[in-house]
Design a protein around this motif. Structure first.
Motif, PDB file in Angstrom:
ATOM      1  N   SER A 286       0.803  -1.226   0.000  1.00 37.67           N
ATOM      2  CA  SER A 286       0.000   0.000   0.000  1.00 37.67           C
ATOM      3  C   SER A 286       0.827   1.263   0.000  1.00 37.67           C
ATOM      4  O   SER A 286       0.333   2.299  -0.401  1.00 37.67           O
ATOM      5  CB  SER A 286      -0.966   0.006   1.172  1.00 37.67           C
ATOM      6  OG  SER A 286      -1.975  -0.933   0.909  1.00 37.67           O
ATOM      7  N   HIS A 287       2.084   1.220   0.459  1.00 38.02           N
ATOM      8  CA  HIS A 287       2.835   2.455   0.229  1.00 38.02           C
ATOM      9  C   HIS A 287       3.127   2.646  -1.255  1.00 38.02           C
ATOM     10  O   HIS A 287       2.812   3.703  -1.787  1.00 38.02           O
ATOM     11  CB  HIS A 287       4.083   2.641   1.076  1.00 38.02           C
ATOM     12  CG  HIS A 287       4.647   3.977   0.737  1.00 38.02           C
ATOM     13  ND1 HIS A 287       4.195   5.128   1.308  1.00 38.02           N
ATOM     14  CD2 HIS A 287       5.478   4.362  -0.262  1.00 38.02           C
ATOM     15  CE1 HIS A 287       4.761   6.166   0.700  1.00 38.02           C
ATOM     16  NE2 HIS A 287       5.544   5.723  -0.250  1.00 38.02           N
ATOM     17  N   PRO A 288       3.687   1.637  -1.946  1.00 40.59           N
ATOM     18  CA  PRO A 288       3.779   1.820  -3.402  1.00 40.59           C
ATOM     19  C   PRO A 288       2.424   2.208  -4.008  1.00 40.59           C
ATOM     20  O   PRO A 288       2.354   3.011  -4.933  1.00 40.59           O
ATOM     21  CB  PRO A 288       4.247   0.448  -3.892  1.00 40.59           C
ATOM     22  CG  PRO A 288       5.058  -0.082  -2.765  1.00 40.59           C
ATOM     23  CD  PRO A 288       4.367   0.398  -1.519  1.00 40.59           C
TER      24      PRO A 288
ATOM     25  N   GLY B 246       7.475   1.102   6.307  1.00 43.01           N
ATOM     26  CA  GLY B 246       7.437   1.130   7.770  1.00 43.01           C
ATOM     27  C   GLY B 246       7.003   2.459   8.361  1.00 43.01           C
ATOM     28  O   GLY B 246       6.683   2.514   9.545  1.00 43.01           O
ATOM     29  N   HIS B 247       6.940   3.545   7.544  1.00 40.79           N
ATOM     30  CA  HIS B 247       6.513   4.810   8.157  1.00 40.79           C
ATOM     31  C   HIS B 247       5.035   4.799   8.530  1.00 40.79           C
ATOM     32  O   HIS B 247       4.572   5.691   9.221  1.00 40.79           O
ATOM     33  CB  HIS B 247       6.879   6.026   7.304  1.00 40.79           C
ATOM     34  CG  HIS B 247       6.208   6.108   5.968  1.00 40.79           C
ATOM     35  ND1 HIS B 247       6.832   6.594   4.859  1.00 40.79           N
ATOM     36  CD2 HIS B 247       4.975   5.761   5.554  1.00 40.79           C
ATOM     37  CE1 HIS B 247       6.015   6.556   3.832  1.00 40.79           C
ATOM     38  NE2 HIS B 247       4.873   6.052   4.226  1.00 40.79           N
ATOM     39  N   HIS B 248       4.311   3.794   8.081  1.00 37.68           N
ATOM     40  CA  HIS B 248       2.930   3.643   8.544  1.00 37.68           C
ATOM     41  C   HIS B 248       2.886   2.876   9.855  1.00 37.68           C
ATOM     42  O   HIS B 248       1.814   2.658  10.414  1.00 37.68           O
ATOM     43  CB  HIS B 248       2.090   2.916   7.501  1.00 37.68           C
ATOM     44  CG  HIS B 248       1.990   3.667   6.213  1.00 37.68           C
ATOM     45  ND1 HIS B 248       1.048   4.632   5.988  1.00 37.68           N
ATOM     46  CD2 HIS B 248       2.751   3.624   5.093  1.00 37.68           C
ATOM     47  CE1 HIS B 248       1.217   5.144   4.788  1.00 37.68           C
ATOM     48  NE2 HIS B 248       2.250   4.546   4.221  1.00 37.68           N
ATOM     49  N   MET B 249       4.042   2.400  10.328  1.00 40.15           N
ATOM     50  CA  MET B 249       4.064   1.468  11.446  1.00 40.15           C
ATOM     51  C   MET B 249       4.973   1.919  12.579  1.00 40.15           C
ATOM     52  O   MET B 249       5.338   1.118  13.430  1.00 40.15           O
ATOM     53  CB  MET B 249       4.530   0.091  10.945  1.00 40.15           C
ATOM     54  CG  MET B 249       3.596  -0.508   9.915  1.00 40.15           C
ATOM     55  SD  MET B 249       4.215  -2.069   9.283  1.00 40.15           S
ATOM     56  CE  MET B 249       4.248  -3.073  10.757  1.00 40.15           C
TER      57      MET B 249
HETATM   58 CU   LIG Z   1       3.369   5.651   2.927  1.00 43.96          CU
END
Ligand SMILES: [Cu+2]
Ligand code: HEM
Ligand SMILES: [Cu+2]
Lengths: 585, 284
Positions: A288-290, A337-340
Motif C-alpha cells: 500500500s505504500h507503493p 514502515g513509516h505507517h508502522m
Molecule cells: Cu506511505
C-alpha cells in the motif's frame, strides 16, 4: 454507412440480433483500448459518486452525531430511529476508503487514462494484448459484485478499515461483519488481478509498440508515469495478493497466519493461533505504500503534460522529472514502515524507515520545483484543465510537506492515527490526484467524445471545488489530538470543543459535494451538445492530437513517425508556438 | 480574470500561514485546535520538533505557493499578447541548488530528531537495584480489551503479573516527577494507548508485550484515548489518567490495598504464554 444500409435491407428477423452483437462487441466486450478506457472512466466516476456520498454520511455523523440524517436517515436506518449506529459508522468509512482507493483512484488513473492514452501517445494502434485488456476491465466486475453483495450480509459492509488489520478483521466475534470481511478480501483480490493484467499489458505495449522515432526519452511524461506505475504494480501486487489469500484462509479455514497464540475476542476463543499480528501490516503496507504512488504518479504525468501545453513552454527538466519518478518508485518500496512507527514494530527499524522516507521527499520536491520552472517565463492560458493542474501542484505542496512532518517518528507519535493523517492523505489524494483527474477529463474529453466541455462551467467547478476542498480538509491539520475513526469523538470531554470546527468542515464538504453536480451536468451536456472539437483544440504536440476526435478503431490513418520530443513549444525558429512530434520539419 | 486566479492561489500559502500562526499562538478560533500543554519534558521536545518542522514547512509553502501566485499573474498570455514564451528546458545550476539544499535540510532533519525518538521509545529509564543499574520495572500492567482499559498495579512485591496485583478498571493513577513504566498488552484485538498531554502513543498488540514510559512534571487529570480501530465500541474506549503528588499516590495505593477485593479469577487470568513477538521491545 453502406454496412448499415445492407443491414436495413436484410430481413427483420436477422436484424436485431446483428445489431445487438455489434453493440456488444463495440461498446461492451470491446477490445479497443479507447472503449475500455472509457468503460473504466464511467465505472470509476459512478463509484466516485457513491464513495462521495459515503463520505458525506461520515461527515454528517462527525458534525451532528446520532442525529437523524437529512433525506436518507429514516429510509436507511429505520430500525435505529434514523441514526447511524456506531458499527455502521465504521462500515461507512471503511467502504468509503475502499471504494475511493480501489474502485476510483487506481482504476481511473491506470485503467481509464492509462488505457486511453498509452497507445495514442506512443503511436500504436492498440495495446499489445487487446483481449487481455478487455478481460482486465471485466475483472473489476466480480469486485463490484462482491461489494454490492455486502449489502445483503450482516452489517452491510466491511467495518475494519481499508487497512483491514487482523485480529479485528479475522477473529470471530470481534466484529459483526465477518461475511462482509470475506467479501472485502475477495473484492480486493479481483481488483488486484485486474490491475496486474493491466500492468503487464502497459509494460509490454510501451516497450514493444512505440511508433518509429518514439525513443524512450521522447515519450510524454504521462506515458513515463504510466510505465513506472505499471512497474510498481507488477512488483507490489503479488505481495498484496498473497497477504489477502492468507487473510482469506485465516477467515475461512481458521489458519492463524495473523493471529497470536490464544487469540480470543468477545469471550470467543479462536482455535487457531501462533501467527504474527504485525505480519499483515508489513505485507499490507509493502503493497500500500507503493500503491499511494500508484495513485498519484499517473496524475503527475498528466499534469506535467498539461502544464507544458498551457504554458506554451518546454517542460522544465524533463530528464530529472523522469529520474525522480524512477527514484520515487524504487524508494517507494523501502519506506512502508513509516505507517508502522507506533505499531509495535522494532523501534530501531523505525529509524531506518524514517531516513528512507525523508529521502523520498526529495524527488517529490524536485518535481514541484520543475513544475513551477515550467510555468516561469511561459505564456499561460488559464483554461479549466490548466487551473486544475495548477491546483494539483499547489495542493501537492501542502500534502508533501505534511508528509515530511509525519515522517519524523517523534512527531508521528502524537499525530499518528489522528485527523492530521486524514488531512495529509486528502491533500495528496483529493487535492492532488482527483484534481489532476478532473483536469485530465477536461483536457482529453474532446479527444474522447469529439466535443468540448464548457470552459465557463469548468472554471466555476474548479473555483468552488478548490475553496470547499480547502475548507473541508485544511482544518484537519489542527485536529492532531482528535483520533480518526471515532463514531462520536465527543464522548471525550477533551474533544468536545472541536465540534464547531467539525461542523464547519461538514458544511464545506456538503457544498463540495453539491459543486460536483456542475461537473456532472457539464459532462453530459457537453457529450451531446458541446461545441464540436477539432483534431487538436489545445494546440498540443503529442501524438494523440494528430488522430481524429474521437479516433477510429486502430487510431491513426497512417503510421505516425516521430521526429522530436513532446515539449517543443515556442521554439525560437518557428512561427507557430507548437511543434507536433510528427511534423517532418 | 488572471488576477482572480492569481489571488486565489496566493490565498493558499497566506491563509495557511495565518491559521498556523493563530493556532500556535492560541488565537481564536484556532486556539482550541492546538495540542494541550505538555505535561512532560520529553513531550516538550516533541513539541519543539513539531513546531520547528512546521515553521520550516510554512516557509517552504510561502516560497513555492507564493511563486505560483506570482507566476499566474506575471506570465498570463494577456500580458504578453504579441510575444512568445521563453524557450528553455533546464538550468543546471538552479537545479543543482534546489536539489542540494532540500537534501541537506532533509538529512539534517533525519538526524536531528533521532534523539527524541530514542528518548521516548528506545532508552528505557533505569533504577539502581542493590547497586546495579537495571531497567525500571513496570509499575502497572495495562490490559486493553474491547472496549476498555484494565490497570494492574504491581502490588507489594513491585512485580506485575503476580498474585498480589491490584486491578482497577478505567482509572490510572500515577505519581508526579517519577519515571513511570507501563507494560502494555491486549486481550483481543489491536488497540492503541494515547495520552495527548504526555505525547505518548503506542499500539497495543495481542501476543506482544510492550513498554512505554513517561515522567510527568505536573499534577493533572486527563483522558486516555484509544487510537486504533478496535470494533464497534472503539469510540467509547476511554479511561482517565490522574497524575498526583507522590505522597498522595502512596495514600491512594494504601487505600487501594486496604479495600481491595480480587475480582473474579477470570478477569485477572493472565495469558499462559506469549508468542515470539514478546521480543517486540526488549530486542531494541
Ligand atoms: Cu506511505
Ligand atoms: C512527500 C512525500 C510523502 C511523505 C514523506 C509521506 C509520508 C507519510 C507518512 C509518514 C504517513 C504515515 C502517517 C501515520 O499513519 O502516522 C503517510 C500516510 C499516508 N500517506 Fe503519505 N507521504 C507522502 C506522499 C503521499 C502521497 C503522494 C500519497 C498518495 C497519493 C500519500 C498517501 C498517504 C495515505 C493514504 C496515508 C494514510 C494511510 C492510512 O493510514 O490510512 N502520501 N504518509
Ligand atoms: Cu479502539
Amino acid at each position: 454507412m453502406t454496412e448499415i444500409s445492407t443491414d436495413d435491407a436484410s430481413s427483420v428477423a436477422g436484424r436485431s440480433p446483428n445489431r445487438l452483437r455489434r453493440f456488444l462487441t463495440s461498446y461492451v466486450f470491446s477490445t479497443d483500448h479507447k472503449v475500455i478506457g472509457i468503460q473504466f472512466l464511467f465505472s470509476s466516476l459512478i463509484w466516485l459518486g457513491i464513495g462521495g456520498l459515503l463520505a458525506l454520511a461520515v461527515r454528517w455523523q462527525l458534525a451532528w452525531p446520532w442525529s437523524n440524517m437529512p433525506l436518507f436517515g429514516n429510509a436507511l436506518f429505520a430500525d435505529n430511529g434514523g441514526q447511524i449506529s456506531p458499527e455502521f459508522y465504521n462500515t461507512l468509512f471503511t467502504m468509503h476508503a475502499t471504494i475511493m482507493i480501489f474502485f476510483v483512484v487506481i482504476p481511473i488513473l491506470s485503467g481509464a487514462f492509462g488505457n486511453y492514452l498509452i497507445p495514442l501517445m506512443i503511436g500504436a494502434e492498440d495495446m499489445a494484448f487487446p483481449t487481455l485488456n478487455m478481460v482486465s476491465y471485466w475483472f473489476m466486475w466480480p469486485a463490484f459484485v462482491c461489494v454490492i453483495a455486502m449489502l445483503m450480509v450482516p452489517g452491510y459492509g466491511a467495518s475494519s478499515g481499508w487497512t483491514s488489520y487482523p485480529p479485528l478483521s479475522v477473529l470471530e466475534g470481534a466484529t459483526s461483519t465477518e461475511t462482509a470481511q470475506t467479501l472485502w478480501v475477495m473484492a480486493l483480490l479481483f481488483v488486484g488481478i485486474s490491475s496486474m493484467m493491466g500492468a503487464i499489458n502497459y509494460l509490454t505495449t510501451i516497450i514493444q509498440m512505440r511508433a518509429p522515432g518514439m525513443t524512450m526519452f521522447r515519450m510524454p511524461m504521462t506515458v513515463w508515469a504510466m510505465f513506472v506505475t505499471a512497474l510498481m504494480q507488477a512488483f507490489a501486487l503479488p505481495v498484496l495478493t498473497s497477504a489477502l489469500l492468507m487473510q482469506l484462509s485465516d477467515q475461512i479455514f481458521q489458519t492463524g497466519f495473523f493471529l497470536p497464540e490464544n487469540a480470543s475476542a468477545n469471550n470467543m476463543a479462536s482455535a487457531s493461533g501462533g501467527g504474527q499480528v504485525l505480519l499483515w501490516q508489513h505485507l499490507f503496507w509493502f503493497y500500500s505504500h507503493p500503491a499511494v504512488y500508484i495513485m498519484i504518479l499517473p496524475a503527475m504525468g498528466m499534469v506535467s503534460d498539461m502544464l507544458a501545453c498551457f504554458s506554451r513552454k518546454p517542460l522544465f527538466g524533463y530528464k530529472p522529472m523522469v529520474f525522480s519518478i524512477l527514484s520515487i518508485a524504487s524508494l517507494g518500496f523501502i519506506v512502508w514502515g513509516h505507517h508502522m512507527f507506533i505499531s509495535g514494530m522494532s523501534r530501531m527499524l523505525a529509524v531506518s524507515f524514517m531516513v528512507s522516507t525523508m529521502l523520498i521527499a526529495l524527488p517529490s520536491g524536485i518535481k514541484v520545483f520543475n513544475w513551477i520552472g515550467t510555468m516561469w517565463g511561459g505564456r499561460l492560458h488559464l483554461t479549466t484543465p490548466m487551473l486544475f493542474s495548477v491546483g494539483f501542484v499547489s495542493m501537492f505542496i501542502i500534502g508533501g510537506l505534511s508528509g515530511i512532518v509525519m515522517a519524523a517518528p517523534p512527531v508521528d507519535i502524537v499525530i499518528h492515527d489522528t485527523y492530521y493523517i486524514v488531512a495529509h492523505l486528502h491533500y495528496v489524494l483529493f487535492g492532488s490526484s482527483i484534481l489532476g483527474v478532473f483536469g485530465a477529463i477536461y483536457f482529453w474529453f474532446p479527444k474522447m467524445f469529439g466535443r468540448m466541455m464548457s470552459d465557463g462551467l469548468g472554471k466555476i467547478h474548479f473555483f468552488l471545488t478548490f475553496i470547499f476542498l480547502n475548507g473541508t480538509f485544511f482544518p484537519m491539520h489542527f485536529l492532531g489530538r482528535m483520533p480518526r475513526r471515532l463514531a462520536d469523538p465527543y464522548v471525550y470531554d477533551s474533544l468536545k470543543d472541536l465540534m464547531p470546527l467539525n461542523q464547519f468542515m461538514t458544511i464545506c464538504a456538503f457544498c463540495m459535494g453539491a459543486t460536483q453536480l456542475i461537473f456532472v451536468g457539464n459532462f453530459f451536456f457537453s457529450m451531446f451538445f458541446g461545441k464540436r472539437a477539432e483534431e487538436n483544440p489545445w494546440r498540443s504536440n503529442t501524438l494523440e492530437w494528430t488522430a481524429t476526435s474521437p479516433p477510429p478503431h486502430g487510431n491513426f490513418l497512417t503510421q505516425p513517425v516521430v521526429s522530436r520530443g513532446p515539449y517543443e513549444y515556442s521554439h525560437p525558429d518557428r512561427e507557430s508556438d507548437f511543434w507536433p512530434q510528427t511534423d517532418r520539419v | 480574470m488572471s488576477r482572480l486566479w492569481s489571488l486565489l492561489f496566493y490565498c493558499v500559502p497566506v491563509l495557511a500561514t495565518v491559521t498556523f500562526l493563530m493556532a500556535i499562538n492560541g488565537v481564536w478560533p484556532f486556539a482550541a485546535c492546538q495540542m494541550p500543554p505538555s505535561l512532560s519534558t520529553a513531550g516538550e521536545t516533541i513539541d519543539g520538533l513539531f513546531n520547528g518542522i512546521h515553521v520550516l514547512a510554512v516557509m517552504i509553502l510561502l516560497g513555492t505557493g507564493g511563486t505560483i501566485g506570482y507566476v499566474l499573474w506575471r506570465f498570463d498570455h494577456r500580458r504578453n499578447p504579441e510575444g512568445k514564451a521563453k524557450y528553455f528546458s533546464h538550468n543546471s545550476a538552479l537545479e543543482f541548488v534546489w536539489t542540494l539544499i532540500p537534501a541537506i535540510i532533509l538529512v539534517f532533519l533525519a538526524f536531528y530528531q533521532m534523539n527524541a525518538w530514542s528518548e521516548n521509545k528506545m532508552v528505557r529509564p533505569t533504577t539502581m537495584v542493590s547497586g546495579i543499574e537495571t531497567q525500571t520495572p513496570p509499575m502497572v500492567l495495562v490490559k486493553a480489551k474491547q472496549f476498555g482499559w484494565e490497570f494492574h498495579y504491581a502490588g507489594a512485591d513491585g512485580v506485575v503479573e503476580t498474585a498480589d496485583d491490584l486491578y482497577v478498571e478505567g482509572l490510572l493513577v500515577v505519581p508526579r516527577g517519577q519515571d513511570v513504566v507501563l507494560q502494555l498488552e491486549s486481550r483481543d484485538v489491536i488497540h492503541s494507548f494515547f495520552v495527548p498531554e504526555l505525547r505518548l502513543k503506542q499500539d497495543v498488540v495481542p501476543g506482544m508485550r510492550q513498554f512505554v514510559w513517561f515522567n510527568a512534571n505536573e499534577t493533572a487529570e486527563v483522558d486516555i484515548l484509544c487510537t486504533e480501530l478496535c470494533g464497534w465500541g472503539h469510540y467509547k474506549m476511554k479511561a482517565r489518567l490522574r497524575i498526583v503528588e507522590p505522597a498522595e499516590f502512596e495514600t491512594y495505593m494504601e487505600g487501594l490495598e486496604a479495600t481491595y477485593e480480587p475480582p473474579l479469577a477470570s478477569a485477572t487470568k493472565q495469558p499462559t504464554s506469549m508468542s515470539v513477538a514478546d521480543a517486540g521491545v526488549t530486542r531494541d
